[in-house]
Design a protein around this motif. Structure first.
Motif, PDB file in Angstrom:
ATOM      1  N   SER A   1      -6.877 -13.182  -3.852  1.00  0.00           N
ATOM      2  CA  SER A   1      -6.276 -11.876  -4.151  1.00  0.00           C
ATOM      3  C   SER A   1      -7.222 -10.721  -3.797  1.00  0.00           C
ATOM      4  CB  SER A   1      -5.874 -11.796  -5.619  1.00  0.00           C
ATOM      5  OG  SER A   1      -6.983 -11.980  -6.455  1.00  0.00           O
ATOM      6  N   CYS A   2      -8.500 -10.984  -3.776  1.00  0.00           N
ATOM      7  CA  CYS A   2      -9.460  -9.939  -3.398  1.00  0.00           C
ATOM      8  C   CYS A   2      -9.237  -9.459  -1.969  1.00  0.00           C
ATOM      9  CB  CYS A   2     -10.889 -10.436  -3.548  1.00  0.00           C
ATOM     10  SG  CYS A   2     -11.406 -10.590  -5.257  1.00  0.00           S
ATOM     11  N   TYR A   3      -8.791 -10.353  -1.094  1.00  0.00           N
ATOM     12  CA  TYR A   3      -8.552  -9.982   0.297  1.00  0.00           C
ATOM     13  C   TYR A   3      -7.340  -9.059   0.422  1.00  0.00           C
ATOM     14  CZ  TYR A   3     -12.110 -13.347   1.311  1.00  0.00           C
ATOM     15  OH  TYR A   3     -13.313 -14.002   1.341  1.00  0.00           O
ATOM     16  N   VAL A   4      -6.352  -9.280  -0.401  1.00  0.00           N
ATOM     17  CA  VAL A   4      -5.183  -8.396  -0.411  1.00  0.00           C
ATOM     18  C   VAL A   4      -5.602  -7.017  -0.905  1.00  0.00           C
ATOM     19  CG1 VAL A   4      -2.888  -8.017  -1.388  1.00  0.00           C
ATOM     20  CG2 VAL A   4      -3.609 -10.335  -0.749  1.00  0.00           C
ATOM     21  N   VAL A   5      -6.352  -6.978  -1.988  1.00  0.00           N
ATOM     22  CA  VAL A   5      -6.819  -5.707  -2.536  1.00  0.00           C
ATOM     23  C   VAL A   5      -7.758  -5.014  -1.544  1.00  0.00           C
ATOM     24  CG1 VAL A   5      -8.133  -4.648  -4.417  1.00  0.00           C
ATOM     25  CG2 VAL A   5      -6.481  -6.453  -4.912  1.00  0.00           C
ATOM     26  N   ALA A   6      -8.600  -5.768  -0.876  1.00  0.00           N
ATOM     27  CA  ALA A   6      -9.505  -5.194   0.121  1.00  0.00           C
ATOM     28  C   ALA A   6      -8.721  -4.530   1.250  1.00  0.00           C
ATOM     29  CB  ALA A   6     -10.429  -6.274   0.677  1.00  0.00           C
ATOM     30  N   TYR A   7      -7.647  -5.178   1.696  1.00  0.00           N
ATOM     31  CA  TYR A   7      -6.811  -4.586   2.741  1.00  0.00           C
ATOM     32  C   TYR A   7      -6.171  -3.287   2.244  1.00  0.00           C
ATOM     33  CZ  TYR A   7      -3.141  -3.716   6.071  1.00  0.00           C
ATOM     34  OH  TYR A   7      -2.324  -3.111   6.976  1.00  0.00           O
ATOM     35  N   ILE A   8      -5.727  -3.278   1.010  1.00  0.00           N
ATOM     36  CA  ILE A   8      -5.139  -2.060   0.440  1.00  0.00           C
ATOM     37  C   ILE A   8      -6.175  -0.941   0.408  1.00  0.00           C
ATOM     38  CG2 ILE A   8      -4.215  -1.035  -1.687  1.00  0.00           C
ATOM     39  CD1 ILE A   8      -2.879  -3.816  -2.190  1.00  0.00           C
ATOM     40  N   TYR A   9      -7.408  -1.254   0.037  1.00  0.00           N
ATOM     41  CA  TYR A   9      -8.476  -0.248   0.031  1.00  0.00           C
ATOM     42  C   TYR A   9      -8.712   0.315   1.425  1.00  0.00           C
ATOM     43  CZ  TYR A   9      -9.909  -1.694  -4.709  1.00  0.00           C
ATOM     44  OH  TYR A   9      -9.958  -1.971  -6.045  1.00  0.00           O
ATOM     45  N   ILE A  10      -8.772  -0.559   2.428  1.00  0.00           N
ATOM     46  CA  ILE A  10      -8.987  -0.095   3.802  1.00  0.00           C
ATOM     47  C   ILE A  10      -7.825   0.788   4.237  1.00  0.00           C
ATOM     48  CG2 ILE A  10      -9.108  -0.827   6.224  1.00  0.00           C
ATOM     49  CD1 ILE A  10     -10.653  -3.308   5.252  1.00  0.00           C
ATOM     50  N   ASP A  11      -6.619   0.338   3.976  1.00  0.00           N
ATOM     51  CA  ASP A  11      -5.429   1.094   4.374  1.00  0.00           C
ATOM     52  C   ASP A  11      -5.407   2.469   3.718  1.00  0.00           C
ATOM     53  OD1 ASP A  11      -2.834   1.144   5.768  1.00  0.00           O
ATOM     54  OD2 ASP A  11      -2.008   1.233   3.721  1.00  0.00           O
ATOM     55  N   ARG A  12      -5.680   2.534   2.448  1.00  0.00           N
ATOM     56  CA  ARG A  12      -5.688   3.818   1.732  1.00  0.00           C
ATOM     57  C   ARG A  12      -6.786   4.736   2.265  1.00  0.00           C
ATOM     58  NH1 ARG A  12      -4.587   2.220  -4.602  1.00  0.00           N
ATOM     59  NH2 ARG A  12      -2.427   1.573  -4.294  1.00  0.00           N
ATOM     60  N   PHE A  13      -7.959   4.166   2.528  1.00  0.00           N
ATOM     61  CA  PHE A  13      -9.061   4.980   3.048  1.00  0.00           C
ATOM     62  C   PHE A  13      -8.680   5.585   4.397  1.00  0.00           C
ATOM     63  CE2 PHE A  13     -12.847   5.687   5.548  1.00  0.00           C
ATOM     64  CZ  PHE A  13     -13.630   6.415   4.675  1.00  0.00           C
ATOM     65  N   LEU A  14      -8.114   4.758   5.274  1.00  0.00           N
ATOM     66  CA  LEU A  14      -7.762   5.249   6.605  1.00  0.00           C
ATOM     67  C   LEU A  14      -6.641   6.281   6.559  1.00  0.00           C
ATOM     68  CD1 LEU A  14      -8.039   1.925   8.611  1.00  0.00           C
ATOM     69  CD2 LEU A  14      -9.663   3.836   8.572  1.00  0.00           C
ATOM     70  N   TRP A  15      -5.700   6.139   5.611  1.00  0.00           N
ATOM     71  CA  TRP A  15      -4.640   7.134   5.460  1.00  0.00           C
ATOM     72  C   TRP A  15      -5.200   8.459   4.957  1.00  0.00           C
ATOM     73  CZ3 TRP A  15       0.011   7.797   7.276  1.00  0.00           C
ATOM     74  CH2 TRP A  15       0.734   6.695   7.709  1.00  0.00           C
ATOM     75  N   ARG A  16      -6.184   8.392   4.079  1.00  0.00           N
ATOM     76  CA  ARG A  16      -6.754   9.626   3.506  1.00  0.00           C
ATOM     77  C   ARG A  16      -7.778  10.282   4.423  1.00  0.00           C
ATOM     78  NH1 ARG A  16      -7.241   7.995  -2.881  1.00  0.00           N
ATOM     79  NH2 ARG A  16      -4.993   7.788  -3.152  1.00  0.00           N
TER      80      ARG A  16
END
Length: 115
Positions: A71-86
C-alpha cells in the motif's frame, strides 16, 4: 503482506504497475523536454545523469530492503501525482524519477507503516 496467490517474499504486482506508469511518463517527458533542456532550471530532484538502474529494478530493490507494505507504493504514487499537479513547472523525467520515488516511498512508509 502478499497479495492473494503470491509468495510472501514475491514482488507485489503494484510495484510492476507503478514502475510501468512512471517509466512511460519519464520517457514521454524525456522526448518532449529534450529540446528544452538548455532552458530547464535544475531542481533539488534533478540529477546530472540518468541512473543506471531501471525504475522497476529500483522499486523492487526498495521493496526487498525497506520492508514496506504494498500500500505504500500506492500512497507514494499519490504523493508524486499531487506534487506534480501543484508544481506544473516540475516534470518527471529519467533524471529525477528515482529521487521522486525514494522520497515519496519513504514519506509513505512513515505515514502508513511506522508505529
Amino acid at each position: 503482506m502478499a497479495e492473494l496467490g503470491e509468495e510472501p517474499h514475491a514482488i507485489p504486482r503494484v510495484v510492476a504497475v507503478l514502475s510501468t506508469i512512471l517509466e512511460r511518463l519519464a520517457e514521454r517527458n524525456d522526448a518532449v523536454r529534450r529540446p528544452l533542456a538548455l532552458h530547464h532550471c535544475a531542481s533539488a530532484f534533478h540529477g546530472l545523469t540518468k541512473p543506471a538502474i531501471s525504475v522497476r529494478s529500483y522499486l523492487e530493490r526498495i521493496f526487498r530492503y525497506a520492508n514496506c507494505s504494498p500500500s505504500c507504493y500506492v500512497v507514494a504514487y499519490i504523493y508524486i501525482d499531487r506534487f506534480l499537479w501543484r508544481h506544473p513547472a516540475v516534470f518527471l523525467d529519467s533524471f529525477n524519477v528515482h529521487r521522486f520515488l525514494i522520497t515519496s516511498v519513504l514519506t509513505a512508509v512513515k505515514f502508513m507503516d511506522d508505529m
